[in-house]
Motif scaffolding. Sequence first.
Motif, short mmCIF file in Angstrom:
data_model
loop_
_atom_site.label_atom_id
_atom_site.label_comp_id
_atom_site.label_asym_id
_atom_site.label_seq_id
_atom_site.Cartn_x
_atom_site.Cartn_y
_atom_site.Cartn_z
N TRP A 34 0.76 -1.24 0.00
CA TRP A 34 0.00 0.00 0.00
C TRP A 34 0.79 1.30 0.00
O TRP A 34 0.65 2.13 -0.89
N ASP A 79 -2.51 -5.39 -0.84
CA ASP A 79 -3.44 -4.47 -0.17
C ASP A 79 -4.66 -4.26 -1.07
O ASP A 79 -5.05 -5.16 -1.84
N ASP A 80 -5.24 -3.10 -1.02
CA ASP A 80 -6.47 -2.80 -1.77
C ASP A 80 -6.23 -2.91 -3.29
O ASP A 80 -5.08 -2.95 -3.75
N TYR A 121 -6.18 -8.61 1.27
CA TYR A 121 -6.90 -7.49 1.88
C TYR A 121 -8.38 -7.58 1.55
O TYR A 121 -8.76 -7.91 0.42
N CYS A 129 -11.77 0.71 0.73
CA CYS A 129 -11.55 2.16 0.78
C CYS A 129 -11.44 2.75 -0.63
O CYS A 129 -11.81 3.89 -0.86
N MET A 130 -10.95 1.96 -1.57
CA MET A 130 -10.81 2.47 -2.94
C MET A 130 -11.98 2.08 -3.82
O MET A 130 -11.93 2.21 -5.04
N LYS A 156 -5.71 -8.76 5.95
CA LYS A 156 -5.89 -7.41 6.49
C LYS A 156 -7.34 -7.04 6.22
O LYS A 156 -7.77 -7.01 5.06
N ASP A 158 -10.07 -4.30 6.47
CA ASP A 158 -10.23 -2.85 6.62
C ASP A 158 -11.68 -2.49 7.00
O ASP A 158 -12.54 -3.38 7.07
N TYR A 194 -11.22 2.91 13.12
CA TYR A 194 -12.52 3.43 12.71
C TYR A 194 -13.39 3.86 13.89
O TYR A 194 -14.46 4.41 13.69
N ARG A 215 -4.67 -2.15 13.48
CA ARG A 215 -4.27 -0.77 13.22
C ARG A 215 -4.98 0.14 14.21
O ARG A 215 -6.19 0.11 14.32
N ASP A 219 -3.28 6.34 8.68
CA ASP A 219 -2.31 5.78 7.72
C ASP A 219 -0.98 6.52 7.73
O ASP A 219 -0.95 7.76 7.75
N MET A 255 3.02 0.72 8.30
CA MET A 255 4.17 0.17 7.58
C MET A 255 5.48 0.93 7.81
O MET A 255 5.48 2.11 8.14
C1 GLA Z 1 -7.05 2.39 4.39
C2 GLA Z 1 -5.97 1.64 5.17
C3 GLA Z 1 -4.67 1.66 4.39
C4 GLA Z 1 -4.89 1.01 3.03
C5 GLA Z 1 -6.00 1.75 2.29
C6 GLA Z 1 -6.38 1.02 1.01
O1 GLA Z 1 -6.76 3.74 4.29
O2 GLA Z 1 -5.77 2.21 6.43
O3 GLA Z 1 -3.65 0.96 5.10
O4 GLA Z 1 -5.21 -0.34 3.20
O5 GLA Z 1 -7.18 1.85 3.09
O6 GLA Z 1 -7.40 1.66 0.34
#
Ligand code: GLA
Length: 417
Positions: A34, A79-80, A121, A129-130, A156, A158, A194, A215, A219, A255
């Motif tokens: 990510w 990740d995403d 993820y 998130c995306m 992971k 989210d 969150y 987490r 970020d 990270m």
């Molecule tokens: C959130 C997470 C990040 C990453 C993005 C991906 O912001 O906290 O670590 O995974 O989403 O969209």
Amino acid sequence: MWRLTVAPLLALISLSTALDNGLLRTPPMGWMAWERFRCDIDCKDDPVNCIGEKLFQDMADRMAEDGWKELGYEYIIIDDCWMARARNKSGLLEADPVRFPGGIPNLARYIHDRGLKLGIYSDVGVMTCMGFPGTPLDKIETDAKTFASWGVDYLKFDGCYSNPVQQMLGYPRMSKALNATGRPIAYSCSWPVYVGGLPPNVNYSLMGDICNLWRNYYDIQDSWDSVQGIIDWFSANQDDLQVAAGPGKWNDPDMLIIGNFGLSLDQARSQMALWAIMAAPLIMSNDLRNLDNAARAILQNKVAISINQDPSGIQGRRLLREKSHIEVYWRPLSQSASALVFLCRRQDMPFMYKSSLAKLNYSVGTYEVYDVFMSRTVGVFNDTTEFKVSINPSGAVMWRLSPTTLENTQKVDWIST
Ligand code: GLA
């Protein structure tokens, strides 16, 4: 409002669900896409860096061939943005067929063949998130089974596009669903972020029961400001966070960005030192194909890694903030050893910090002191030995201390490093 209605339910859930996968007795180590590669899905114009199977194969090659694996770095985590835009006709998640032509099972095989593990993820909301398909409540068991059947070793999970009730139901449910697959899958929860990261909104004992890591905070970005913000938040809240961590359950300040564009050499050492103190996951997000030797040396520093991976799993803490803007961090290690970090928050010139181990709460005795980044023994200190240590602006000096017996030591009264 949410506190009143949801908090009692959290207590009930903690009785009924426990993640008992025996994984991550020490913080996970690996690589995640990510921070460095984001949601670059343009494989036509940027085939080398886009989120696709080639990127993960490249990183697996580097991890296996460049000495990372032997040091404990083992997870390659997607990740995403890996998914196709929609689930398939059977309602299953699928990887984007253009960017992952071999599918995830083939990528998992590639990674396993190199002695590494694969992370993936998803998101407890309706979308990631995306904006890719998520894993809402009614898909949790299905997706857990899919991931297990693909050979995934780490998830992971989210929390974008979900509300507190969905989170409260979804995170424990995924924990159970992963357990039920019978495949050991490390479980990383983004739930705390969150809901503000702190008690009473976050029940950290529940977190430790259902997740292997979580987490807590925003970020990380590719800058020293971002690293400092994270260090400050974790230190300000260390009384709540430190007790939550231990073997199999870790706070995750996000990270490692060492080897990217935002940190100087000193700042990179500071991140490595503080992540070791905090018993944080050592999950790099950088380009292992293009890493300079200085960054590599920091990330591959065996003593820093051994401090991070200490089997006692006790998270360290900030001991002191001096008026001089020097901060001292400490972590107890197994066999009565310990680590100290002197972090300089100044912006002028190297600062000569003077102290003694007694002033830093050490008990009477003698200690062998090893400078982690200079790779040399500094000397044997008595608790009352006055030492001075020079710390660069935004840099850190990290020591590993082990108690020694009086008979074998020369008493030193003033040691300069
Ligand atoms: C959130 C997470 C990040 C990453 C993005 C991906 O912001 O906290 O670590 O995974 O989403 O969209």
